[in-house]
Design an enzyme around this catalytic site. Structure first.
Site, PDB file in Angstrom:
ATOM      1  N   ARG A  51      40.600 105.285  21.465  1.00 14.13           N
ATOM      2  CA  ARG A  51      41.348 106.233  20.641  1.00 14.13           C
ATOM      3  C   ARG A  51      40.945 107.659  21.028  1.00 14.13           C
ATOM      4  O   ARG A  51      39.872 107.886  21.553  1.00 14.13           O
ATOM      5  CB  ARG A  51      41.052 106.004  19.153  1.00 14.13           C
ATOM      6  N   LYS A 117      29.117 100.090  16.568  1.00 18.18           N
ATOM      7  CA  LYS A 117      30.481  99.681  16.916  1.00 18.18           C
ATOM      8  C   LYS A 117      30.517  98.355  17.670  1.00 18.18           C
ATOM      9  O   LYS A 117      29.900  98.198  18.721  1.00 18.18           O
ATOM     10  CB  LYS A 117      31.134 100.781  17.754  1.00 18.18           C
ATOM     11  N   ARG A 245      28.569 111.487   4.773  1.00 22.09           N
ATOM     12  CA  ARG A 245      27.605 112.583   4.550  1.00 22.09           C
ATOM     13  C   ARG A 245      26.321 111.996   3.991  1.00 22.09           C
ATOM     14  O   ARG A 245      26.345 111.046   3.218  1.00 22.09           O
ATOM     15  CB  ARG A 245      28.187 113.591   3.567  1.00 22.09           C
TER      16      ARG A 245
HETATM   17  C1  BTN Z   1      38.715 102.636  20.146  1.00 19.31           C
HETATM   18  O1  BTN Z   1      38.564 103.748  20.653  1.00 19.31           O
HETATM   19  O2  BTN Z   1      38.008 102.256  19.202  1.00 19.31           O
HETATM   20  C2  BTN Z   1      39.786 101.714  20.645  1.00 19.31           C
HETATM   21  C3  BTN Z   1      39.359 100.934  21.854  1.00 19.31           C
HETATM   22  C4  BTN Z   1      40.404  99.957  22.367  1.00 19.31           C
HETATM   23  C5  BTN Z   1      39.987  99.286  23.643  1.00 19.31           C
HETATM   24  C6  BTN Z   1      40.928  98.207  24.061  1.00 19.31           C
HETATM   25  S1  BTN Z   1      40.291  97.190  25.353  1.00 19.31           S
HETATM   26  C7  BTN Z   1      41.861  96.448  25.558  1.00 19.31           C
HETATM   27  C8  BTN Z   1      42.893  97.550  25.441  1.00 19.31           C
HETATM   28  N1  BTN Z   1      43.068  98.226  26.705  1.00 19.31           N
HETATM   29  C9  BTN Z   1      42.663  99.504  26.667  1.00 19.31           C
HETATM   30  O3  BTN Z   1      42.713 100.294  27.635  1.00 19.31           O
HETATM   31  N2  BTN Z   1      42.193  99.790  25.450  1.00 19.31           N
HETATM   32  C10 BTN Z   1      42.296  98.668  24.562  1.00 19.31           C
END
Ligand code: BTN
Length: 246
Positions: A51, A117, A245
């Site tokens: 993201r 994460k 926070r």
């Molecule tokens: C995030 O930033 O939390 C989202 C990550 C999403 C990763 C997945 S892996 C499969 C699919 N292909 C990508 O390039 N991204 C998503």
């Protein structure tokens, strides 16, 4: 055993040793007319995307990189709550795999364990009716040496079957997305609440315009974050980055 109705939903499964990004691939396939229920898996992504333009760490053979193209039957179907629904689907898949406690969901769609994460979800519209749902699930990210990430091998303390787990994940997506399509987010909200790590926490919501402080009071039926702001009003947010926070 395949449950009645489910067998038609997995339309196509494309598996790659290496690809730029499973999401990028399915976005392109969507434009070429790929049908709903097309899934792409890869052992490695050379340009895995997260993201907010971030890179998604995607070394070979270590994790799950999975994307699914879903086409809604109505054009411009509201997908505002879809990321919440998908996060609950991932959480329930992990539960089915045996993680019975400790999974946390952080609005809008981070999947955490012990505040680290574990999985990420990236939704991208392929066209008016289609959306690509990308899921990255950490199985072994020890090579990254990143303390804010966790993986299933560390959580479970044993070898994880990526094939079995991704099978569970695809099954769960194919079973639950039609429910989202027909009923929207409401059937997923009680599931979300079981895992909501922000509920009742003092948080800051960072939007491109401002930072707003308050207490997290859950989510709306559209998937917006509800903030009880410092003036005592409930304020919904459909986007923004959230931090807790101290
Ligand atoms: C995030 O930033 O939390 C989202 C990550 C999403 C990763 C997945 S892996 C499969 C699919 N292909 C990508 O390039 N991204 C998503």
């Amino acid at each position: 055993m395949v449950e009645p109705g489910k067998e038609q939903l997995l339309a196509r499964l494309d598996i790659f040793d290496s690809i730029d990004s499973t999401n990028t691939y399915l976005l392109a396939q969507g434009k070429l007319g790929a049908v709903s229920g097309t899934v792409c898996l890869a052992e490695q992504q050379t340009q895995g995307r997260g993201r907010l333009g971030r890179v998604w760490y995607s070394p070979c053979g270590a994790n799950i990189y999975c994307s699914l193209l879903w086409r809604f039957s109505s054009v411009s179907h509201d997908i505002s709550g879809l990321s919440i629904a998908v996060a609950t689907i991932v959480a329930n898949t992990l539960r089915q795999y045996g993680i019975l406690a400790g999974i946390q969901l952080k609005w809008p769609n981070d999947v955490l364990f012990a505040h680290r994460k574990l999985a990420g979800i990236l939704l991208e519209r392929s066209d008016q009716s289609g959306v690509v749902i990308g899921i990255g699930l950490n199985i072994d990210v020890s090579s990254a040496g990143e303390k804010s990430w966790i993986d299933l091998s560390e959580i479970m303390g044993r070898v994880v079957s990526r094939n079995y787990l991704v099978g569970l994940l695809i099954n769960e997506l194919l079973e639950k997305l039609p429910i989202y399509e027909k009923q929207g987010l409401p059937p997923f909200i009680s599931e979300w609440q079981k895992y909501d790590v922000l509920f009742d926490k003092p948080i800051s919501v960072h939007t491109p315009q401002e930072v707003i402080l308050g207490t997290m009071r859950g989510i709306t039926e559209k998937g917006e974050l509800l903030l009880l702001n410092e003036k005592g009003f409930l304020q919904p947010f459909c986007y923004g980055e959230v931090s807790v926070r101290s």
